[in-house]
Design a protein around this motif. Structure first.
Motif, PDB file in Angstrom:
ATOM      1  N   GLU A  52      21.629   5.007   8.703  1.00 29.89           N
ATOM      2  CA  GLU A  52      21.741   6.446   8.742  1.00 29.89           C
ATOM      3  C   GLU A  52      21.097   6.775   7.639  1.00 29.89           C
ATOM      4  O   GLU A  52      21.041   6.608   6.671  1.00 29.89           O
ATOM      5  CB  GLU A  52      23.282   6.641   8.802  1.00 29.89           C
ATOM      6  N   LEU A  53      20.213   8.002   8.005  1.00 27.71           N
ATOM      7  CA  LEU A  53      19.492   8.940   7.294  1.00 27.71           C
ATOM      8  C   LEU A  53      20.074  10.133   6.662  1.00 27.71           C
ATOM      9  O   LEU A  53      20.703  10.840   7.810  1.00 27.71           O
ATOM     10  CB  LEU A  53      18.195   9.126   7.822  1.00 27.71           C
ATOM     11  N   ASP A  54      20.291  10.419   5.636  1.00 27.37           N
ATOM     12  CA  ASP A  54      20.973  11.898   5.142  1.00 27.37           C
ATOM     13  C   ASP A  54      19.856  13.043   5.804  1.00 27.37           C
ATOM     14  O   ASP A  54      18.548  12.733   5.009  1.00 27.37           O
ATOM     15  CB  ASP A  54      21.197  11.890   3.851  1.00 27.37           C
ATOM     16  N   ARG A  55      20.053  13.911   6.553  1.00 25.70           N
ATOM     17  CA  ARG A  55      19.197  14.959   6.666  1.00 25.70           C
ATOM     18  C   ARG A  55      18.518  15.595   5.667  1.00 25.70           C
ATOM     19  O   ARG A  55      17.303  16.009   5.499  1.00 25.70           O
ATOM     20  CB  ARG A  55      19.892  15.883   7.627  1.00 25.70           C
ATOM     21  N   VAL A  56      19.627  15.896   4.624  1.00 24.47           N
ATOM     22  CA  VAL A  56      19.020  16.812   3.448  1.00 24.47           C
ATOM     23  C   VAL A  56      18.024  15.963   2.629  1.00 24.47           C
ATOM     24  O   VAL A  56      16.889  16.559   2.237  1.00 24.47           O
ATOM     25  CB  VAL A  56      20.138  17.170   2.409  1.00 24.47           C
ATOM     26  N   THR A  57      18.329  14.854   2.308  1.00 24.74           N
ATOM     27  CA  THR A  57      17.363  13.668   1.488  1.00 24.74           C
ATOM     28  C   THR A  57      16.289  13.473   2.474  1.00 24.74           C
ATOM     29  O   THR A  57      15.108  13.609   1.797  1.00 24.74           O
ATOM     30  CB  THR A  57      17.884  12.363   1.367  1.00 24.74           C
ATOM     31  N   LEU A  58      16.108  13.664   3.607  1.00 26.08           N
ATOM     32  CA  LEU A  58      14.889  13.642   4.393  1.00 26.08           C
ATOM     33  C   LEU A  58      13.982  14.852   4.354  1.00 26.08           C
ATOM     34  O   LEU A  58      13.103  14.719   3.992  1.00 26.08           O
ATOM     35  CB  LEU A  58      15.321  13.316   5.841  1.00 26.08           C
ATOM     36  N   LEU A 105      13.077   8.558  13.385  1.00 27.79           N
ATOM     37  CA  LEU A 105      13.729   7.640  12.308  1.00 27.79           C
ATOM     38  C   LEU A 105      14.979   7.026  12.754  1.00 27.79           C
ATOM     39  O   LEU A 105      15.253   5.698  12.636  1.00 27.79           O
ATOM     40  CB  LEU A 105      13.643   8.012  10.915  1.00 27.79           C
ATOM     41  N   THR A 106      16.008   7.784  13.035  1.00 26.88           N
ATOM     42  CA  THR A 106      17.330   7.438  13.241  1.00 26.88           C
ATOM     43  C   THR A 106      17.393   6.438  14.731  1.00 26.88           C
ATOM     44  O   THR A 106      18.021   5.502  14.580  1.00 26.88           O
ATOM     45  CB  THR A 106      18.351   8.712  13.687  1.00 26.88           C
ATOM     46  N   PRO A 150       0.780  -1.287  -0.020  1.00 28.50           N
ATOM     47  CA  PRO A 150      -0.031   0.070  -0.069  1.00 28.50           C
ATOM     48  C   PRO A 150       0.991   1.255   0.124  1.00 28.50           C
ATOM     49  O   PRO A 150       0.388   2.293  -0.504  1.00 28.50           O
ATOM     50  CB  PRO A 150      -0.738  -0.130   1.367  1.00 28.50           C
ATOM     51  N   ILE A 151       1.928   1.329   0.599  1.00 28.66           N
ATOM     52  CA  ILE A 151       2.821   2.548   0.640  1.00 28.66           C
ATOM     53  C   ILE A 151       3.510   2.557  -0.931  1.00 28.66           C
ATOM     54  O   ILE A 151       3.565   3.808  -1.301  1.00 28.66           O
ATOM     55  CB  ILE A 151       3.906   2.322   1.515  1.00 28.66           C
ATOM     56  N   ASP A 152       3.856   1.586  -1.487  1.00 25.64           N
ATOM     57  CA  ASP A 152       4.439   1.699  -2.793  1.00 25.64           C
ATOM     58  C   ASP A 152       3.196   2.057  -3.590  1.00 25.64           C
ATOM     59  O   ASP A 152       3.560   2.885  -4.596  1.00 25.64           O
ATOM     60  CB  ASP A 152       5.001   0.320  -3.205  1.00 25.64           C
ATOM     61  N   THR A 210      11.266   4.475  -3.356  1.00 24.56           N
ATOM     62  CA  THR A 210      12.766   4.385  -2.457  1.00 24.56           C
ATOM     63  C   THR A 210      12.582   3.852  -1.112  1.00 24.56           C
ATOM     64  O   THR A 210      11.367   3.811  -0.573  1.00 24.56           O
ATOM     65  CB  THR A 210      13.394   5.564  -2.681  1.00 24.56           C
ATOM     66  N   ALA A 211      13.625   3.214  -0.595  1.00 21.26           N
ATOM     67  CA  ALA A 211      13.700   2.854   0.736  1.00 21.26           C
ATOM     68  C   ALA A 211      13.302   3.934   1.555  1.00 21.26           C
ATOM     69  O   ALA A 211      12.530   3.650   2.565  1.00 21.26           O
ATOM     70  CB  ALA A 211      14.915   2.071   1.120  1.00 21.26           C
ATOM     71  N   THR A 212      13.714   4.899   1.519  1.00 22.98           N
ATOM     72  CA  THR A 212      13.724   6.134   2.429  1.00 22.98           C
ATOM     73  C   THR A 212      12.074   6.469   2.369  1.00 22.98           C
ATOM     74  O   THR A 212      11.541   6.837   3.314  1.00 22.98           O
ATOM     75  CB  THR A 212      14.530   7.245   2.139  1.00 22.98           C
ATOM     76  N   GLY A 213      11.734   6.719   0.927  1.00 22.69           N
ATOM     77  CA  GLY A 213      10.395   7.088   0.737  1.00 22.69           C
ATOM     78  C   GLY A 213       9.358   6.183   1.490  1.00 22.69           C
ATOM     79  O   GLY A 213       8.418   6.488   2.271  1.00 22.69           O
ATOM     80  N   ARG A 214       9.533   4.884   1.305  1.00 29.01           N
ATOM     81  CA  ARG A 214       8.704   3.882   2.058  1.00 29.01           C
ATOM     82  C   ARG A 214       8.930   4.119   3.779  1.00 29.01           C
ATOM     83  O   ARG A 214       7.806   3.924   4.106  1.00 29.01           O
ATOM     84  CB  ARG A 214       9.110   2.681   1.854  1.00 29.01           C
ATOM     85  N   LEU A 215      10.052   4.258   4.187  1.00 31.01           N
ATOM     86  CA  LEU A 215      10.285   4.404   5.624  1.00 31.01           C
ATOM     87  C   LEU A 215       9.544   5.534   6.132  1.00 31.01           C
ATOM     88  O   LEU A 215       8.742   5.646   6.909  1.00 31.01           O
ATOM     89  CB  LEU A 215      11.816   4.361   5.936  1.00 31.01           C
ATOM     90  N   VAL A 216       9.714   6.738   5.427  1.00 33.42           N
ATOM     91  CA  VAL A 216       8.904   8.119   5.999  1.00 33.42           C
ATOM     92  C   VAL A 216       7.804   7.948   5.885  1.00 33.42           C
ATOM     93  O   VAL A 216       6.941   8.390   6.845  1.00 33.42           O
ATOM     94  CB  VAL A 216       9.749   9.312   5.247  1.00 33.42           C
TER      95      VAL A 216
END
Length: 164
Positions: free
Chosen positions: A60-66, A53-54, A13-15, A26-32
């Motif tokens: 490790e998540l990139d702050r700017v990407t987030l 999240l961290t 459902p998230i995808d 993306t993995a980060t998109g799914r996570l967030v």
């Protein structure tokens, strides 16, 4: 002899939400997005979300990407962005079919509390007023808008703490 095809796997459902809104899966998109959907009544600043999240995930998540991802999720309507009195942006999952989410912002502790339960009797009036305002904006040619209904003051916890 015909080969039997394995049953089609249902899309996550998230995808499906990410795809439906033109975003990459993306993995980060799914996570967030998953995090926001799992915590629908909580709003987060960028920093609060990064910390949560961290702490919860070993990656490790990139702050700017987030930051960029949160902004994209907001632009496509999956997240609601509110700016409090201190001009801090807070994000929360956008409930389907909701045009205004009433909330209370404490000017002392800065806690953000949803008011939907407290305003149950007036929820239909609030939704109707929000819909009328959005229709008026649409008629004037405005696009890509959202509505924020915030009541600001001092919460009961801070008021009783300040009184003693």
């Amino acid at each position: 002899m015909t080969k039997l095809k394995p049953p089609a796997k249902a899309e996550d459902p998230i995808d499906a939400l990410l795809s439906a809104h033109g975003l990459r899966k993306t993995a980060t998109g799914r996570l967030v997005l998953g995090w926001f959907l799992a915590h629908p009544d909580t709003s987060y600043t960028h920093a609060q979300l990064l910390a949560a999240l961290t702490e919860d995930v070993s990656t490790e998540l990139d702050r700017v990407t987030l930051y960029r991802l949160i902004d994209r999720l907001t632009q496509v309507g999956l997240l609601l962005c509110r700016v409090d009195v201190n001009r801090v942006r807070r994000f929360q999952a956008m409930p389907a079919s909701v045009h205004a989410i009433p909330h209370f912002e404490c000017q002392s502790c800065h806690r953000d509390s949803p008011l939907a339960g407290a305003l149950k009797a007036s929820a239909n009036d609030l939704e109707r007023a929000a819909q009328n305002a959005l229709e008026a904006l649409r008629a004037l040619g405005y696009q890509g808008y959202s509505m924020d209904f915030a009541v600001r003051g001092v919460c009961a916890d801070c008021a009783t703490g300040a009184a003693s």
